[in-house]
Design a protein around this motif. Structure first.
Motif, PDB file in Angstrom:
ATOM      1  N   VAL A 112      10.504   4.205   9.622  1.00  0.00           N
ATOM      2  CA  VAL A 112       9.475   4.911   8.871  1.00  0.00           C
ATOM      3  C   VAL A 112       9.886   4.939   7.407  1.00  0.00           C
ATOM      4  CG1 VAL A 112       8.202   7.069   8.567  1.00  0.00           C
ATOM      5  CG2 VAL A 112       8.891   6.339  10.865  1.00  0.00           C
ATOM      6  N   ILE A 113       8.969   4.540   6.535  1.00  0.00           N
ATOM      7  CA  ILE A 113       9.214   4.564   5.098  1.00  0.00           C
ATOM      8  C   ILE A 113       8.124   5.391   4.418  1.00  0.00           C
ATOM      9  CG2 ILE A 113      10.413   2.356   5.023  1.00  0.00           C
ATOM     10  CD1 ILE A 113       7.772   1.099   4.009  1.00  0.00           C
ATOM     11  N   ALA A 114       8.374   5.733   3.170  1.00  0.00           N
ATOM     12  CA  ALA A 114       7.412   6.451   2.334  1.00  0.00           C
ATOM     13  C   ALA A 114       7.605   5.960   0.902  1.00  0.00           C
ATOM     14  CB  ALA A 114       7.640   7.957   2.440  1.00  0.00           C
ATOM     15  N   PRO A 115       6.690   6.296   0.000  1.00  0.00           N
ATOM     16  CA  PRO A 115       6.889   5.889  -1.394  1.00  0.00           C
ATOM     17  C   PRO A 115       8.162   6.494  -1.989  1.00  0.00           C
ATOM     18  CG  PRO A 115       4.639   6.624  -1.019  1.00  0.00           C
ATOM     19  CD  PRO A 115       5.415   7.001   0.192  1.00  0.00           C
ATOM     20  N   ALA A 116       8.729   5.827  -2.961  1.00  0.00           N
ATOM     21  CA  ALA A 116       9.898   6.354  -3.672  1.00  0.00           C
ATOM     22  C   ALA A 116       9.528   7.645  -4.394  1.00  0.00           C
ATOM     23  CB  ALA A 116      10.407   5.326  -4.676  1.00  0.00           C
ATOM     24  N   GLY A 117      10.519   8.468  -4.632  1.00  0.00           N
ATOM     25  CA  GLY A 117      10.302   9.699  -5.389  1.00  0.00           C
ATOM     26  C   GLY A 117       9.818  10.860  -4.555  1.00  0.00           C
ATOM     27  N   LEU A 118       9.948  10.773  -3.258  1.00  0.00           N
ATOM     28  CA  LEU A 118       9.519  11.855  -2.375  1.00  0.00           C
ATOM     29  C   LEU A 118      10.373  13.095  -2.635  1.00  0.00           C
ATOM     30  CD1 LEU A 118       7.298  11.450  -0.210  1.00  0.00           C
ATOM     31  CD2 LEU A 118       9.131  11.360   1.494  1.00  0.00           C
ATOM     32  N   PRO A 119       9.765  14.285  -2.774  1.00  0.00           N
ATOM     33  CA  PRO A 119      10.570  15.503  -2.955  1.00  0.00           C
ATOM     34  C   PRO A 119      11.542  15.705  -1.792  1.00  0.00           C
ATOM     35  CG  PRO A 119       8.257  15.936  -3.415  1.00  0.00           C
ATOM     36  CD  PRO A 119       8.320  14.559  -2.810  1.00  0.00           C
ATOM     37  N   GLY A 120      12.738  16.185  -2.101  1.00  0.00           N
ATOM     38  CA  GLY A 120      13.763  16.362  -1.089  1.00  0.00           C
ATOM     39  C   GLY A 120      13.315  17.161   0.126  1.00  0.00           C
ATOM     40  N   PRO A 121      12.680  18.335  -0.068  1.00  0.00           N
ATOM     41  CA  PRO A 121      12.248  19.116   1.101  1.00  0.00           C
ATOM     42  C   PRO A 121      11.232  18.371   1.972  1.00  0.00           C
ATOM     43  CG  PRO A 121      12.280  20.492  -0.864  1.00  0.00           C
ATOM     44  CD  PRO A 121      12.488  19.082  -1.323  1.00  0.00           C
ATOM     45  N   VAL A 122      10.353  17.584   1.342  1.00  0.00           N
ATOM     46  CA  VAL A 122       9.364  16.823   2.104  1.00  0.00           C
ATOM     47  C   VAL A 122      10.055  15.726   2.909  1.00  0.00           C
ATOM     48  CG1 VAL A 122       7.351  15.309   1.955  1.00  0.00           C
ATOM     49  CG2 VAL A 122       7.491  17.343   0.516  1.00  0.00           C
ATOM     50  N   LEU A 123      11.004  15.021   2.284  1.00  0.00           N
ATOM     51  CA  LEU A 123      11.740  13.978   2.989  1.00  0.00           C
ATOM     52  C   LEU A 123      12.509  14.567   4.167  1.00  0.00           C
ATOM     53  CD1 LEU A 123      12.711  11.086   3.313  1.00  0.00           C
ATOM     54  CD2 LEU A 123      14.490  11.539   1.596  1.00  0.00           C
ATOM     55  N   SER A 124      13.131  15.722   3.957  1.00  0.00           N
ATOM     56  CA  SER A 124      13.886  16.367   5.040  1.00  0.00           C
ATOM     57  C   SER A 124      12.979  16.729   6.210  1.00  0.00           C
ATOM     58  CB  SER A 124      14.600  17.613   4.521  1.00  0.00           C
ATOM     59  OG  SER A 124      15.577  17.270   3.563  1.00  0.00           O
ATOM     60  N   LYS A 125      11.794  17.244   5.897  1.00  0.00           N
ATOM     61  CA  LYS A 125      10.862  17.626   6.960  1.00  0.00           C
ATOM     62  C   LYS A 125      10.341  16.380   7.683  1.00  0.00           C
ATOM     63  CE  LYS A 125       6.651  20.227   8.000  1.00  0.00           C
ATOM     64  NZ  LYS A 125       7.302  20.789   9.207  1.00  0.00           N
ATOM     65  N   LEU A 126       9.993  15.357   6.924  1.00  0.00           N
ATOM     66  CA  LEU A 126       9.535  14.120   7.550  1.00  0.00           C
ATOM     67  C   LEU A 126      10.600  13.550   8.481  1.00  0.00           C
ATOM     68  CD1 LEU A 126       7.742  12.298   4.590  1.00  0.00           C
ATOM     69  CD2 LEU A 126       6.667  13.080   6.711  1.00  0.00           C
ATOM     70  N   HIS A 127      11.831  13.544   8.002  1.00  0.00           N
ATOM     71  CA  HIS A 127      12.923  13.011   8.819  1.00  0.00           C
ATOM     72  C   HIS A 127      13.061  13.790  10.121  1.00  0.00           C
ATOM     73  CE1 HIS A 127      16.861  11.700  10.141  1.00  0.00           C
ATOM     74  NE2 HIS A 127      17.254  12.963  10.133  1.00  0.00           N
TER      75      HIS A 127
ATOM     76  N   VAL B  94       0.842  -1.198   0.000  1.00  0.00           N
ATOM     77  CA  VAL B  94       0.000   0.000   0.000  1.00  0.00           C
ATOM     78  C   VAL B  94       0.878   1.249   0.000  1.00  0.00           C
ATOM     79  CG1 VAL B  94      -1.642   1.346   1.372  1.00  0.00           C
ATOM     80  CG2 VAL B  94      -1.965  -1.117   1.111  1.00  0.00           C
ATOM     81  N   VAL B  95       1.934   1.235   0.812  1.00  0.00           N
ATOM     82  CA  VAL B  95       2.853   2.380   0.872  1.00  0.00           C
ATOM     83  C   VAL B  95       3.594   2.535  -0.453  1.00  0.00           C
ATOM     84  CG1 VAL B  95       4.829   3.396   2.076  1.00  0.00           C
ATOM     85  CG2 VAL B  95       3.114   2.098   3.362  1.00  0.00           C
ATOM     86  N   ALA B  96       4.073   1.430  -1.002  1.00  0.00           N
ATOM     87  CA  ALA B  96       4.838   1.484  -2.248  1.00  0.00           C
ATOM     88  C   ALA B  96       4.036   2.114  -3.382  1.00  0.00           C
ATOM     89  CB  ALA B  96       5.285   0.076  -2.650  1.00  0.00           C
ATOM     90  N   LYS B  97       2.726   1.889  -3.401  1.00  0.00           N
ATOM     91  CA  LYS B  97       1.903   2.336  -4.520  1.00  0.00           C
ATOM     92  C   LYS B  97       1.171   3.656  -4.235  1.00  0.00           C
ATOM     93  CE  LYS B  97       1.276  -2.223  -6.592  1.00  0.00           C
ATOM     94  NZ  LYS B  97       2.497  -2.756  -6.002  1.00  0.00           N
ATOM     95  N   ALA B  98       1.428   4.270  -3.087  1.00  0.00           N
ATOM     96  CA  ALA B  98       0.795   5.550  -2.762  1.00  0.00           C
ATOM     97  C   ALA B  98       1.486   6.700  -3.487  1.00  0.00           C
ATOM     98  CB  ALA B  98       0.852   5.785  -1.253  1.00  0.00           C
ATOM     99  N   ALA B  99       0.820   7.838  -3.562  1.00  0.00           N
ATOM    100  CA  ALA B  99       1.401   9.028  -4.185  1.00  0.00           C
ATOM    101  C   ALA B  99       2.629   9.469  -3.392  1.00  0.00           C
ATOM    102  CB  ALA B  99       0.372  10.151  -4.227  1.00  0.00           C
ATOM    103  N   PRO B 100       3.723   9.815  -4.081  1.00  0.00           N
ATOM    104  CA  PRO B 100       4.952  10.208  -3.383  1.00  0.00           C
ATOM    105  C   PRO B 100       4.926  11.673  -2.946  1.00  0.00           C
ATOM    106  CG  PRO B 100       5.347  10.214  -5.741  1.00  0.00           C
ATOM    107  CD  PRO B 100       3.918   9.730  -5.553  1.00  0.00           C
ATOM    108  N   ASP B 101       3.986  12.009  -2.083  1.00  0.00           N
ATOM    109  CA  ASP B 101       3.848  13.399  -1.647  1.00  0.00           C
ATOM    110  C   ASP B 101       3.991  13.558  -0.132  1.00  0.00           C
ATOM    111  OD1 ASP B 101       1.513  12.263  -0.718  1.00  0.00           O
ATOM    112  OD2 ASP B 101       0.176  13.369  -2.068  1.00  0.00           O
ATOM    113  N   GLY B 102       4.314  12.461   0.558  1.00  0.00           N
ATOM    114  CA  GLY B 102       4.523  12.530   1.992  1.00  0.00           C
ATOM    115  C   GLY B 102       3.284  12.310   2.828  1.00  0.00           C
ATOM    116  N   HIS B 103       2.127  12.166   2.207  1.00  0.00           N
ATOM    117  CA  HIS B 103       0.889  12.018   2.975  1.00  0.00           C
ATOM    118  C   HIS B 103       0.546  10.559   3.286  1.00  0.00           C
ATOM    119  CE1 HIS B 103       0.514  16.175   1.502  1.00  0.00           C
ATOM    120  NE2 HIS B 103      -0.142  16.358   2.630  1.00  0.00           N
ATOM    121  N   THR B 104       1.399   9.627   2.830  1.00  0.00           N
ATOM    122  CA  THR B 104       1.292   8.225   3.232  1.00  0.00           C
ATOM    123  C   THR B 104       2.660   7.754   3.698  1.00  0.00           C
ATOM    124  OG1 THR B 104      -0.505   7.711   1.685  1.00  0.00           O
ATOM    125  CG2 THR B 104       0.788   5.868   2.511  1.00  0.00           C
ATOM    126  N   LEU B 105       2.712   7.304   4.940  1.00  0.00           N
ATOM    127  CA  LEU B 105       3.928   6.758   5.519  1.00  0.00           C
ATOM    128  C   LEU B 105       3.676   5.316   5.934  1.00  0.00           C
ATOM    129  CD1 LEU B 105       4.885   9.723   7.897  1.00  0.00           C
ATOM    130  CD2 LEU B 105       5.654   9.343   5.543  1.00  0.00           C
TER     131      LEU B 105
END
Length: 321
Positions: free
Chosen positions: A249-264, A78-89
């Motif tokens: 914690v994982i997220a879909p591939a292709g997450l924008p850099g700023p979003v990944l940094s904030k999530l981290h 489910v996570v792998a196939k979600a939109a890579p926008d940070g709203h699914t972890l």
């Protein structure tokens, strides 16, 4: 300058500002945390503990969604196939790399995910019935070499593969006795019908404290806070040996850099919340956080380690159900 002229000149700047604001305004809606296991386990508890400080930081709800099945494969997909926008972890465990050794997966363990941070590490404990002669890892190795047929209880995943890894590193042979879970294995282990088990510390702790089982060693990078007098396999026999359960914690591939940094940053802050730290202490889990690059390298190393152990154990790939 006319109003229309000023508006025309200002329009590109307004559009750029709007785009920048939209890109930076994360999250824009609730962020779901998918736990691919049943409620009540460490991964589920971690996700629910993180949800409160994350919701406070983001001003958005963080609903936890249990999507169990196939040892975590269904929810992870489910996570792998979600939109890579940070709203699914996703909050996954060591089963994430281990599953690649057991199943034909509908996703690629490395390529299809962004790695946010590790969350916890929980060592296993090498335990045995009181009647079993060896009391140290070295004595176990010597005993197994002199007495072929030493058996270990396994319940799948890392609990099955840790003894295989130990046997590989020490040159001994151990015989696998399968069980559906720790509660099914413990009576036979206590009675001496099976010789050893590499179980999670929380699962075996009560039996060790009661004296029904003895702890020979733990398998973490350092001693367990719940069994501080029990040495690790690494310090007593095999430097560098580690076989822990852990979360990340994982997220879909292709997450924008700023979003990944904030999530981290926000997920690390949530894991360091005093309430979160104390609750995990009672579970026997250490808080361990990591940056995305080092976490990716760690998962790749785990994928290699457990894949080699599975091949040594003769594990055949199955379709995930």
């Amino acid at each position: 300058m006319s109003i229309s002229r000023r508006a025309a000149l200002a329009a590109p700047a307004i559009l750029l500002a709007a785009r920048a604001g939209a890109q930076g305004a994360f999250p824009q809606r609730p962020v779901r945390m998918v736990v691919p296991y049943t409620p009540g386990g460490v991964s589920d508890i971690t996700a629910r503990l993180m949800a409160e400080p994350l919701a406070a930081a983001w001003g958005q709800a963080v609903p936890v969604e249990n999507r169990a099945g196939a040892d975590g494969v269904i929810g992870t997909d489910v996570v792998a196939k979600a939109a890579p926008d940070g709203h699914t972890l996703g909050l996954v465990s060591v089963a994430h790399p281990v599953n690649a050794a057991f199943y034909r997966l509908p996703f690629d363990t490395m390529r299809d995910f962004s790695f946010v941070t590790q969350t916890t590490a929980t060592p296993l404990v090498l335990c045995a019935p009181r009647s079993f002669a060896p009391n140290t890892p070295a004595e176990l190795v010597d005993h197994a070499k002199r007495n072929p047929g030493v058996t270990f209880a396994g319940t799948g995943g890392v609990v099955r593969l840790a003894p295989v890894l130990f046997a590989q590193r020490t040159g001994i042979r151990l015989e696998y006795v399968p069980y559906r879970g720790s509660s099914q294995a413990h009576p036979d282990l206590i009675a001496g019908r099976v010789n050893i088990m590499f179980d999670t510390v929380p699962a075996a702790l009560a039996h060790i404290q009661s004296g029904a089982l003895k702890a020979i060693a733990t398998t973490g990078a350092r001693r367990s806070a719940q069994l501080p007098d029990v040495p690790t396999v690494a310090e007593s026999l095999l430097p560098g040996f580690e076989a822990s359960t852990w979360g990340m914690v994982i997220a879909p591939a292709g997450l924008p850099g700023p979003v990944l940094s904030k999530l981290h940053a926000d997920c690390v802050a949530a894991m360091r919340n005093p309430t979160v730290v104390e609750r995990h202490r009672t579970l026997g889990a250490d808080i361990v956080t990591s940056d995305p690059d080092s976490l990716r390298s760690f998962v790749q190393a785990e994928l290699t380690k457990w894949g080699e152990a599975a091949r040594a154990a003769g594990v055949e790939l199955q379709n995930a159900r």
